[in-house]
Design an enzyme around this catalytic site. Structure first.
Site, PDB file in Angstrom:
ATOM      1  N   SER A 180       0.849  -1.195   0.000  1.00  0.00           N
ATOM      2  CA  SER A 180       0.000   0.000   0.000  1.00  0.00           C
ATOM      3  C   SER A 180       0.880   1.239   0.000  1.00  0.00           C
ATOM      4  CB  SER A 180      -0.891   0.026   1.241  1.00  0.00           C
ATOM      5  OG  SER A 180      -1.388   1.337   1.440  1.00  0.00           O
ATOM      6  N   HIS A 231      -1.126  -1.359  -4.182  1.00  0.00           N
ATOM      7  CA  HIS A 231      -2.403  -1.030  -3.532  1.00  0.00           C
ATOM      8  C   HIS A 231      -2.490   0.483  -3.371  1.00  0.00           C
ATOM      9  CE1 HIS A 231      -5.956  -2.030  -1.099  1.00  0.00           C
ATOM     10  NE2 HIS A 231      -5.562  -1.129  -0.245  1.00  0.00           N
ATOM     11  N   ASP A 289      -4.611   3.527  -1.986  1.00  0.00           N
ATOM     12  CA  ASP A 289      -5.655   3.862  -1.003  1.00  0.00           C
ATOM     13  C   ASP A 289      -6.207   5.268  -1.202  1.00  0.00           C
ATOM     14  OD1 ASP A 289      -3.938   1.967   1.469  1.00  0.00           O
ATOM     15  OD2 ASP A 289      -5.956   1.602   0.697  1.00  0.00           O
ATOM     16  N   MET A 299      -8.744   8.067  -0.150  1.00  0.00           N
ATOM     17  CA  MET A 299      -9.539   8.420   1.027  1.00  0.00           C
ATOM     18  C   MET A 299     -10.089   9.837   0.865  1.00  0.00           C
ATOM     19  SD  MET A 299      -7.014   7.067   4.026  1.00  0.00           S
ATOM     20  CE  MET A 299      -6.426   5.377   4.064  1.00  0.00           C
ATOM     21  N   HIS A 352      -8.302   1.017  -4.055  1.00  0.00           N
ATOM     22  CA  HIS A 352      -9.213   0.819  -2.916  1.00  0.00           C
ATOM     23  C   HIS A 352      -9.893   2.154  -2.645  1.00  0.00           C
ATOM     24  CE1 HIS A 352      -9.475  -0.188   1.693  1.00  0.00           C
ATOM     25  NE2 HIS A 352     -10.666  -0.097   1.123  1.00  0.00           N
ATOM     26  N   MET A 391     -11.973   4.334  -0.626  1.00  0.00           N
ATOM     27  CA  MET A 391     -12.580   4.580   0.688  1.00  0.00           C
ATOM     28  C   MET A 391     -13.234   5.959   0.621  1.00  0.00           C
ATOM     29  SD  MET A 391      -9.533   3.077   3.059  1.00  0.00           S
ATOM     30  CE  MET A 391      -8.307   3.301   1.760  1.00  0.00           C
ATOM     31  N   MET A 402     -11.465  -5.916   5.342  1.00  0.00           N
ATOM     32  CA  MET A 402     -10.644  -4.985   6.117  1.00  0.00           C
ATOM     33  C   MET A 402     -10.294  -5.613   7.455  1.00  0.00           C
ATOM     34  SD  MET A 402      -9.980  -2.400   4.292  1.00  0.00           S
ATOM     35  CE  MET A 402      -9.149  -1.456   5.580  1.00  0.00           C
ATOM     36  N   PHE A 441      -6.186   4.693   8.189  1.00  0.00           N
ATOM     37  CA  PHE A 441      -4.807   4.953   8.599  1.00  0.00           C
ATOM     38  C   PHE A 441      -3.937   3.708   8.397  1.00  0.00           C
ATOM     39  CE2 PHE A 441      -6.081   8.842  10.616  1.00  0.00           C
ATOM     40  CZ  PHE A 441      -7.377   8.587  11.067  1.00  0.00           C
ATOM     41  N   GLY A 442      -2.677   3.931   8.064  1.00  0.00           N
ATOM     42  CA  GLY A 442      -1.717   2.834   8.045  1.00  0.00           C
ATOM     43  C   GLY A 442      -1.168   2.628   9.443  1.00  0.00           C
ATOM     44  N   ASP A 498      -6.418  -6.378   4.430  1.00  0.00           N
ATOM     45  CA  ASP A 498      -5.846  -5.045   4.353  1.00  0.00           C
ATOM     46  C   ASP A 498      -5.848  -4.376   5.724  1.00  0.00           C
ATOM     47  OD1 ASP A 498      -6.861  -2.096   2.409  1.00  0.00           O
ATOM     48  OD2 ASP A 498      -5.124  -2.501   3.678  1.00  0.00           O
ATOM     49  N   GLY A 499      -4.598  -4.224   6.265  1.00  0.00           N
ATOM     50  CA  GLY A 499      -4.482  -3.495   7.530  1.00  0.00           C
ATOM     51  C   GLY A 499      -3.856  -4.351   8.617  1.00  0.00           C
ATOM     52  N   GLY A 512       1.305  -2.037   4.120  1.00  0.00           N
ATOM     53  CA  GLY A 512       1.822  -0.687   3.909  1.00  0.00           C
ATOM     54  C   GLY A 512       3.062  -0.451   4.753  1.00  0.00           C
ATOM     55  N   SER A 513       2.865  -0.281   6.044  1.00  0.00           N
ATOM     56  CA  SER A 513       4.007   0.023   6.921  1.00  0.00           C
ATOM     57  C   SER A 513       5.000  -1.139   6.970  1.00  0.00           C
ATOM     58  CB  SER A 513       3.510   0.362   8.325  1.00  0.00           C
ATOM     59  OG  SER A 513       2.566  -0.595   8.768  1.00  0.00           O
TER      60      SER A 513
HETATM   61  C1  DX5 Z   1      -6.123   1.582   5.712  1.00  0.00           C
HETATM   62  C2  DX5 Z   1      -5.717   1.225   4.296  1.00  0.00           C
HETATM   63  C3  DX5 Z   1      -4.642   0.180   4.288  1.00  0.00           C
HETATM   64  C4  DX5 Z   1      -3.389   0.657   4.946  1.00  0.00           C
HETATM   65  C5  DX5 Z   1      -2.570  -0.546   5.323  1.00  0.00           C
HETATM   66  O1  DX5 Z   1      -7.276   2.352   5.665  1.00  0.00           O
HETATM   67  O2  DX5 Z   1      -6.810   0.708   3.585  1.00  0.00           O
HETATM   68  O3  DX5 Z   1      -4.340  -0.233   2.956  1.00  0.00           O
HETATM   69  O4  DX5 Z   1      -2.664   1.479   4.089  1.00  0.00           O
HETATM   70  O5  DX5 Z   1      -1.533  -0.073   6.100  1.00  0.00           O
HETATM   71  P1  DX5 Z   1      -0.751  -1.055   7.107  1.00  0.00           P
HETATM   72  O6  DX5 Z   1      -0.321  -2.223   6.268  1.00  0.00           O
HETATM   73  O7  DX5 Z   1       0.392  -0.197   7.575  1.00  0.00           O
HETATM   74  O8  DX5 Z   1      -1.700  -1.439   8.181  1.00  0.00           O
HETATM   75 ZN    ZN Z   2      -6.417  -0.240   1.474  1.00  0.00          ZN
END
Ligand code: DX5
Ligand code: ZN
Length: 217
Positions: free
Chosen positions: A8, A33, A35, A37, A66, A68, A137, A143-144, A175-176, A197-198
């Protein structure tokens, strides 16, 4: 179903995004990916069409968008034209989910439906025949860097059993909060598309990507 890693870019360094996309590509990540938002459906605002149009040329990997956002049906065509390969909308954000899934497929891209942690699988059971992917989810979106919510694994298992019973060829994406400590749990539950992501972008991106991919073999 093939197991794929979907880094992500929400957690990427946007000052060197081209280089970071090249790094995950060369390390073997199959998806990117993306994101989106809107600050309404989720509390954060991230990025959108101009960024997608810009980075499309930097990698041939599948762009997993994705959304959101509220009223995603208003933006499906533009995201498809900007280079999305799969567009995932939240069931909770769609007044007419069936029509929105049809719209996505009419744009020539794959269609995904996402559900938040507390949303039951039963809310999307009728649309499973139409979608290419379900995004479960594993954190509350926005948030990541959050921690995986354990009960979401039960939903992945439930969906995996249902897909098998109905003989559906759908990808199950999570995801997450996916990292080296949780990736085996989500794979065992039945997910095959792994968003991280992180766990990818914090630290050495190449070795992070390779380590997660090694867990997916
Ligand atoms: C959260 C996003 C995820 C997020 C994942 O709302 O949809 O894709 O970026 O981040 P990590 O892997 O750091 O939890
Ligand atoms: Zn996502």
């Amino acid at each position: 179903m093939e197991k794929c890693l979907a880094p992500s870019i929400l957690s990427a360094d946007f000052g060197i995004l081209k280089e970071q996309l090249e790094t995950i590509d060369e390390a073997g990540a199959q998806y990117v990916h993306f994101d989106v938002m809107d600050g309404v459906f989720v509390p954060s605002i991230s990025f959108g069409l101009p960024v997608l149009r810009t980075i499309r040329k930097y990698t041939d990997r599948l762009f997993d968008v994705h959304l959101m956002i509220v009223n995603p049906e208003n933006y499906v065509k533009e995201f498809a034209e900007a280079g999305a390969d799969i567009i995932t909308v939240h069931a909770e954000a769609c007044k007419h989910l069936d029509a929105t899934i049809d719209l996505i497929k009419s744009c020539g891209v794959m269609a995904g439906v996402a559900i938040n942690p507390a949303t039951p699988i039963s809310d999307i059971v009728h649309i499973l025949e139409k979608v290419d992917m379900v995004l479960v989810m594993t954190v509350n979106p926005g948030f990541g860097g959050q921690s995986l919510i354990p009960y979401t694994l039960d939903k992945v298992r439930e969906l995996s059993v249902l897909a098998r019973q109905k003989k559906l060829k759908i990808d199950i994406e999570v995801d997450g909060g996916i990292n080296m400590d949780t990736i085996e749990d989500v794979l065992e539950a039945g997910a095959n598309i792994i968003v991280a992501g992180s766990a990818v972008f914090n630290g050495d991106i190449k070795s992070n990507t390779e380590a997660l991919l090694a867990k997916m073999e």
